[in-house]
Design an enzyme around this catalytic site. Structure first.
Site, PDB file in Angstrom:
ATOM      1  N   HIS A  63       0.893  -1.189  -0.071  1.00  0.00           N
ATOM      2  CA  HIS A  63       0.011  -0.018  -0.045  1.00  0.00           C
ATOM      3  C   HIS A  63       0.937   1.305  -0.003  1.00  0.00           C
ATOM      4  O   HIS A  63       2.162   1.072   0.003  1.00  0.00           O
ATOM      5  CB  HIS A  63      -0.824   0.019   1.005  1.00  0.00           C
ATOM      6  CG  HIS A  63      -0.504   0.216   2.584  1.00  0.00           C
ATOM      7  ND1 HIS A  63       0.364  -1.302   3.138  1.00  0.00           N
ATOM      8  CD2 HIS A  63      -0.252   1.019   3.695  1.00  0.00           C
ATOM      9  CE1 HIS A  63       0.918  -0.791   4.259  1.00  0.00           C
ATOM     10  NE2 HIS A  63       0.291   0.454   4.551  1.00  0.00           N
ATOM     11  N   HIS A  65       1.368   3.987   1.894  1.00  0.00           N
ATOM     12  CA  HIS A  65       1.679   4.756   3.158  1.00  0.00           C
ATOM     13  C   HIS A  65       3.320   4.607   3.124  1.00  0.00           C
ATOM     14  O   HIS A  65       4.063   3.759   2.614  1.00  0.00           O
ATOM     15  CB  HIS A  65       1.386   3.958   4.466  1.00  0.00           C
ATOM     16  CG  HIS A  65      -0.207   4.354   4.784  1.00  0.00           C
ATOM     17  ND1 HIS A  65      -0.991   3.567   5.516  1.00  0.00           N
ATOM     18  CD2 HIS A  65      -1.014   5.404   4.524  1.00  0.00           C
ATOM     19  CE1 HIS A  65      -1.937   4.291   5.910  1.00  0.00           C
ATOM     20  NE2 HIS A  65      -2.032   5.366   5.426  1.00  0.00           N
ATOM     21  N   ASP A  67       5.653   4.492   5.048  1.00  0.00           N
ATOM     22  CA  ASP A  67       6.574   3.364   5.602  1.00  0.00           C
ATOM     23  C   ASP A  67       6.974   2.108   4.747  1.00  0.00           C
ATOM     24  O   ASP A  67       7.681   1.298   5.031  1.00  0.00           O
ATOM     25  CB  ASP A  67       6.346   3.385   7.003  1.00  0.00           C
ATOM     26  CG  ASP A  67       4.922   2.583   7.158  1.00  0.00           C
ATOM     27  OD1 ASP A  67       4.065   3.305   6.522  1.00  0.00           O
ATOM     28  OD2 ASP A  67       4.713   1.905   8.341  1.00  0.00           O
ATOM     29  N   HIS A  68       6.108   2.404   3.674  1.00  0.00           N
ATOM     30  CA  HIS A  68       6.241   0.779   2.950  1.00  0.00           C
ATOM     31  C   HIS A  68       6.669   1.126   1.463  1.00  0.00           C
ATOM     32  O   HIS A  68       6.882   0.409   0.725  1.00  0.00           O
ATOM     33  CB  HIS A  68       4.754   0.351   2.853  1.00  0.00           C
ATOM     34  CG  HIS A  68       4.252  -0.221   4.132  1.00  0.00           C
ATOM     35  ND1 HIS A  68       4.300  -1.392   4.163  1.00  0.00           N
ATOM     36  CD2 HIS A  68       3.725   0.468   5.221  1.00  0.00           C
ATOM     37  CE1 HIS A  68       3.718  -1.934   5.456  1.00  0.00           C
ATOM     38  NE2 HIS A  68       3.419  -0.457   6.107  1.00  0.00           N
ATOM     39  N   HIS A 140      -7.836  -1.729   5.748  1.00  0.00           N
ATOM     40  CA  HIS A 140      -6.947  -0.963   6.115  1.00  0.00           C
ATOM     41  C   HIS A 140      -7.258   0.623   5.724  1.00  0.00           C
ATOM     42  O   HIS A 140      -8.503   0.751   5.050  1.00  0.00           O
ATOM     43  CB  HIS A 140      -5.429  -1.019   5.522  1.00  0.00           C
ATOM     44  CG  HIS A 140      -4.458  -0.210   6.305  1.00  0.00           C
ATOM     45  ND1 HIS A 140      -4.306  -0.293   7.538  1.00  0.00           N
ATOM     46  CD2 HIS A 140      -3.317   0.483   5.786  1.00  0.00           C
ATOM     47  CE1 HIS A 140      -3.053   0.521   7.888  1.00  0.00           C
ATOM     48  NE2 HIS A 140      -2.735   1.176   6.937  1.00  0.00           N
ATOM     49  N   ASP A 211      -0.740  -3.894   5.849  1.00  0.00           N
ATOM     50  CA  ASP A 211      -1.204  -3.659   7.051  1.00  0.00           C
ATOM     51  C   ASP A 211      -2.731  -4.053   7.024  1.00  0.00           C
ATOM     52  O   ASP A 211      -3.540  -3.597   5.914  1.00  0.00           O
ATOM     53  CB  ASP A 211      -1.170  -1.863   7.310  1.00  0.00           C
ATOM     54  CG  ASP A 211       0.592  -1.573   7.566  1.00  0.00           C
ATOM     55  OD1 ASP A 211       1.296  -2.411   7.497  1.00  0.00           O
ATOM     56  OD2 ASP A 211       0.681  -0.420   7.693  1.00  0.00           O
ATOM     57  N   HIS A 269       6.152  -5.476  11.685  1.00  0.00           N
ATOM     58  CA  HIS A 269       5.469  -4.110  11.576  1.00  0.00           C
ATOM     59  C   HIS A 269       5.107  -3.697  13.147  1.00  0.00           C
ATOM     60  O   HIS A 269       3.884  -3.625  13.445  1.00  0.00           O
ATOM     61  CB  HIS A 269       4.115  -4.327  10.727  1.00  0.00           C
ATOM     62  CG  HIS A 269       3.672  -2.996  10.292  1.00  0.00           C
ATOM     63  ND1 HIS A 269       2.752  -2.217  11.106  1.00  0.00           N
ATOM     64  CD2 HIS A 269       3.943  -2.112   9.373  1.00  0.00           C
ATOM     65  CE1 HIS A 269       2.319  -1.219  10.665  1.00  0.00           C
ATOM     66  NE2 HIS A 269       3.205  -1.014   9.593  1.00  0.00           N
TER      67      HIS A 269
END
Length: 312
Positions: A63, A65, A67-68, A140, A211, A269
């Site tokens: 996805h 976000h 941090d990914h 999510h 997530d 995570h």
């Protein structure tokens, strides 16, 4: 097949852990590397690992976000400088193409290899003679996908005694029989693959989830997997917080593994609030109370994907 974690922290990097990224090494199968998510600092983590960017074949983003995926522009740009001249394919949700192309354009980055970006909404994303990769939407705050990597069944062992009797030595005829073809032996006898091949070896299954809150899709993607990588952002005492932020607890990850009938569960995570080893071990202990074959994912550690015997 081996998993190698380059980042296990949620949201932002900490002094102890980097943000999310995990590599799947396909050593004997195709001598290549697949990456799942690419948080900031991933290329630096790779420099400290046995992994080689020149072997990187595909990247699967769960996805959008930060941090990914914030590590993507730098990694894409640096790959050529580390011997990467083969094509690279990146899969991910809608919006990924715009993010990558804008980053590379504004920074005037020059890519010397073929780069393909495939935006998807789930389904079968990739298939060849060895592997199939499926994706499905999880639950999510934004579209987040889980990936199921399926290794196709491998041919069984050849009956060496029969081949020796017919005068067939290791070589091209072995290969033809392994591929299911019939051959004519030096003694003139025709041998059919089905008569000299043993029971096929079941292929392995690795499920890597983005997530997610607990949901049925996660169970479906993980069904009978040999290895499940599942987020465990919080201890279960913070189940309400996990739900509010569309995440899972370590217990919920273990419950998913149990329901799906997986062989092994790797937790990742982790919230930055869990800094010490004792705090991390609480996550593991909580999950093990439900699903004993659980481990915490550790950065710069190889996790072999064992082949399960007797899976249907």
């Amino acid at each position: 097949m081996e998993l190698y974690f380059l980042g296990t922290n949620a949201g932002v990097p900490s002094l102890e852990r980097n943000v999310t990224s995990v590599a799947l090494r396909l050593l004997e199968e195709r001598r290549s590397l697949w990456l799942f998510d690419c948080g900031e600092g991933t290329q630096h983590q790779i420099l400290r690992s046995p992994l080689k960017l020149s072997k990187l074949e595909s990247i699967f983003i769960t996805h959008l976000h930060g941090d990914h995926l914030f590590g993507l522009p730098g990694l894409i740009s640096s790959r050529a400088y580390q011997g990467g001249d083969t094509p690279l394919t990146i899969y991910g949700p809608k919006g990924l193409k715009k993010f990558i192309e804008t980053s590379l354009s504004l920074s005037e980055s020059r890519i010397s290899y073929k780069l393909e970006i495939i935006e998807h909404q789930g389904g079968v994303l990739f298939e060849d003679d060895t592997f199939r990769v499926e994706a499905a939407l999880l639950e999510h705050r934004i579209d987040s996908y889980g990936y199921r990597v399926i290794e196709k069944d491998l041919p069984g062992k050849l009956d060496a005694s029969v081949l020796e009797r017919c005068g067939i030595r290791p070589g091209p005829l072995y290969g033809k029989l392994k591929r299911g073809e019939s051959v004519v032996a030096p003694n003139g006898e025709t041998l059919h693959a089905k008569d000299v091949l043993g029971v096929p070896k079941a292929g392995r299954i690795v499920t890597i989830l983005g997530d997610t809150r607990p949901c049925q899709t996660a169970i479906t993607l993980a069904q009978n997997a040999d290895m499940l990588v599942h987020e465990a952002t919080f201890l279960h005492e913070l189940a309400k917080t996990a739900r509010d932020y569309h995440h899972s607890t370590s217990r919920q990850a273990a419950e998913a593994a149990m329901e799906a009938g997986v062989q092994q569960l790797l937790l990742t995570h982790f919230s930055s609030r869990y800094k010490s080893e004792d705090q991390l071990l609480r996550l593991q202990e909580e999950a093990r109370a439900v699903f004993p074959n659980t481990q915490l994912a550790r950065e710069h550690v190889l996790y072999p994907v064992a082949r399960r015997c007797g899976r249907n």
